[in-house]
Design an enzyme around this catalytic site. Structure first.
Site, PDB file in Angstrom:
ATOM      1  N   ASP A 166      -2.430  -9.784  -7.697  1.00 20.67           N
ATOM      2  CA  ASP A 166      -1.838 -10.444  -8.867  1.00 20.67           C
ATOM      3  C   ASP A 166      -0.376 -10.072  -9.055  1.00 20.67           C
ATOM      4  O   ASP A 166       0.434 -10.883  -9.513  1.00 20.67           O
ATOM      5  CB  ASP A 166      -2.626 -10.091 -10.126  1.00 20.67           C
ATOM      6  CG  ASP A 166      -3.863 -10.952 -10.299  1.00 20.67           C
ATOM      7  OD1 ASP A 166      -4.159 -11.747  -9.378  1.00 20.67           O
ATOM      8  OD2 ASP A 166      -4.534 -10.842 -11.339  1.00 20.67           O
ATOM      9  N   LYS A 171     -18.194  -8.241  -8.167  1.00 17.21           N
ATOM     10  CA  LYS A 171     -18.865  -7.475  -9.235  1.00 17.21           C
ATOM     11  C   LYS A 171     -17.841  -7.157 -10.309  1.00 17.21           C
ATOM     12  O   LYS A 171     -17.033  -6.255 -10.161  1.00 17.21           O
ATOM     13  CB  LYS A 171     -19.478  -6.190  -8.694  1.00 17.21           C
ATOM     14  CG  LYS A 171     -20.227  -5.398  -9.758  1.00 17.21           C
ATOM     15  CD  LYS A 171     -20.839  -4.140  -9.179  1.00 17.21           C
ATOM     16  CE  LYS A 171     -21.560  -3.354 -10.258  1.00 17.21           C
ATOM     17  NZ  LYS A 171     -20.614  -2.816 -11.272  1.00 17.21           N
ATOM     18  N   SER A 194     -16.360  -3.939  -7.070  1.00 19.34           N
ATOM     19  CA  SER A 194     -16.021  -3.208  -8.286  1.00 19.34           C
ATOM     20  C   SER A 194     -14.673  -2.495  -8.191  1.00 19.34           C
ATOM     21  O   SER A 194     -13.643  -3.140  -8.281  1.00 19.34           O
ATOM     22  CB  SER A 194     -17.159  -2.264  -8.670  1.00 19.34           C
ATOM     23  OG  SER A 194     -17.426  -1.296  -7.706  1.00 19.34           O
TER      24      SER A 194
END
Length: 392
Positions: free
Chosen positions: A306, A320, A295
């Protein structure tokens, strides 16, 4: 190294994430569920309640039926939605705030014994003289043989001032110790130097103070010497609140998207961005992940990966990608309800897939992993921040 605060909507998000919304009584929820249902559903629910109250072998109160009905409704949705009783609701709120009520020890299961790794500053454990290496063998007279670490940790928690008796083994000596639990601030960031110029920061949980603790750690480290590279460790970190993950990722990014939240198709998505200004001025970063990093940890790892801001080292993360909202109910109870999904800056959902590391390694061998991380930081192609990155 002070940075502008990240402006977020006025919601508290948890693991990831929890939003505090208007409370309502369990009876009101049950009433609305029945009144909003179709004729067959109303008939089914009404018949079930009638039969239970008329024929069950024991007396059942309306409150018990309402509580069990809510538990059943949440259990039928997904594995992350659940009903929270008073104690669970209070613990979840305290965790989000960065507090807990207990004796203030860090435990590990070592050689079959629940062993104290450290005691927290100002805690009942520290004041009572408990030491690293002490083994707890019983709590309130109950032997810990065969117990799980999670059960032991939960048993040591309780209301402030509530007493607890420990049986402790220290070397060849064994003794009983009476303590009173207290409200304790739980540090979520630990830091140290690995070697000159190369810093290490471990985040164990994302709570309301984590963002400021992380930036304080960077400030303290950089005050001693310039940070040439950073190892950020989120192994075993199961998550926490969204603002903390945005702040931690934002401290290492020069602007750009950190994560995007999407709920129902008719609701607009919400994008969370980093402020301008990389706290490390582009010094390379390696993030350590494993199968228990979930999470909020995955939000940080996904954003840095990214944006090309960090190398991820270790094993694929938990995966998650759902969003939970904490809904308070009357009687200090609540619901933990899945209300959406989060996505990485590139638009990827990691739910049930996890984030794959750039470099795979055994995450359980900490010594070898840290040595490899430092080598990656020293490599000529080590990742550096790009102030031009802007993923939408």
């Amino acid at each position: 190294m002070a940075r502008a605060a990240v402006i977020l909507r006025p919601l508290v998000h948890f693991g990831v994430l929890v939003s505090i919304v208007t409370g309502m009584a369990l009876g009101v929820i049950a009433y609305r569920a029945i009144s909003g249902a179709g004729p067959l559903a109303k008939q089914l629910m009404g018949e079930a309640v009638h039969q239970i109250k008329a024929n069950y072998v024991e007396e059942v109160t309306d409150e018990q039926l309402a509580n069990d009905a809510v538990r059943g409704m949440l259990r039928g949705l997904d594995r992350h939605s659940r009903y929270l009783d008073r104690d669970a609701f209070a613990r979840l709120q305290a965790d989000a705030d960065g507090w807990f009520s207990g004796i203030g020890v860090e435990l590990a299961l070592t050689g079959g014994y629940f062993t104290i790794k450290a005691t927290l500053d100002g805690s009942p454990a520290r004041q009572a003289g408990l030491l690293p290496g002490d083994r707890i063998t019983a709590i309130d007279g109950a032997s810990l043989k065969g117990k799980r670490l999670q059960w032991v940790a939960s048993s040591l928690r309780g209301p402030p001032s509530a007493p607890v008796r420990l049986r402790v083994r220290r070397g060849g000596e064994q003794f009983d110790l009476d303590l009173a639990r207290a409200l304790i601030a739980a540090p979520s960031v630990r830091w140290r130097w690995l070697e000159a110029g190369y810093a290490y920061a471990r985040i164990t949980r994302f709570n309301k103070r984590t963002g400021s603790e992380f930036e304080d750690a960077l400030d303290t480290l950089s005050a001693a010497r310039p940070i040439t590279g950073l190892v950020l460790d989120v192994r075993g970190n199961s998550g926490g609140i969204l603002p903390a993950s945005v702040e931690v990722a934002g401290a290492l990014l020069h602007g750009g998207v950190v994560t995007t939240m999407r709920s129902r198709p008719t609701a607009p998505s919400q994008t969370y961005r980093a402020p301008p200004g990389d706290a490390l001025s582009g010094a390379p970063v390696v993030v350590l992940i494993d199968g228990k990093a979930a999470s909020a940890s995955e939000i940080v790892a996904g954003a840095l990966q990214d944006h090309g801001r960090a190398i991820l080292l270790g094993d694929t993360s938990f995966g998650k990608g759902t969003v939970q909202s904490l809904v308070p109910l009357s009687g200090a109870q609540g619901l933990k309800l899945t209300t959406g999904h989060y996505f990485t800056p590139s638009g990827n959902s990691i739910h049930d897939a996890g984030i794959r590391p750039d470099v795979e390694a055994d995450p359980t061998d900490s010594e070898a992993l840290l040595a490899q991380a430092v080598e990656l930081l020293k490599a000529p192609l080590a990742v550096k921040a790009s102030p031009q990155v802007e993923l939408d």
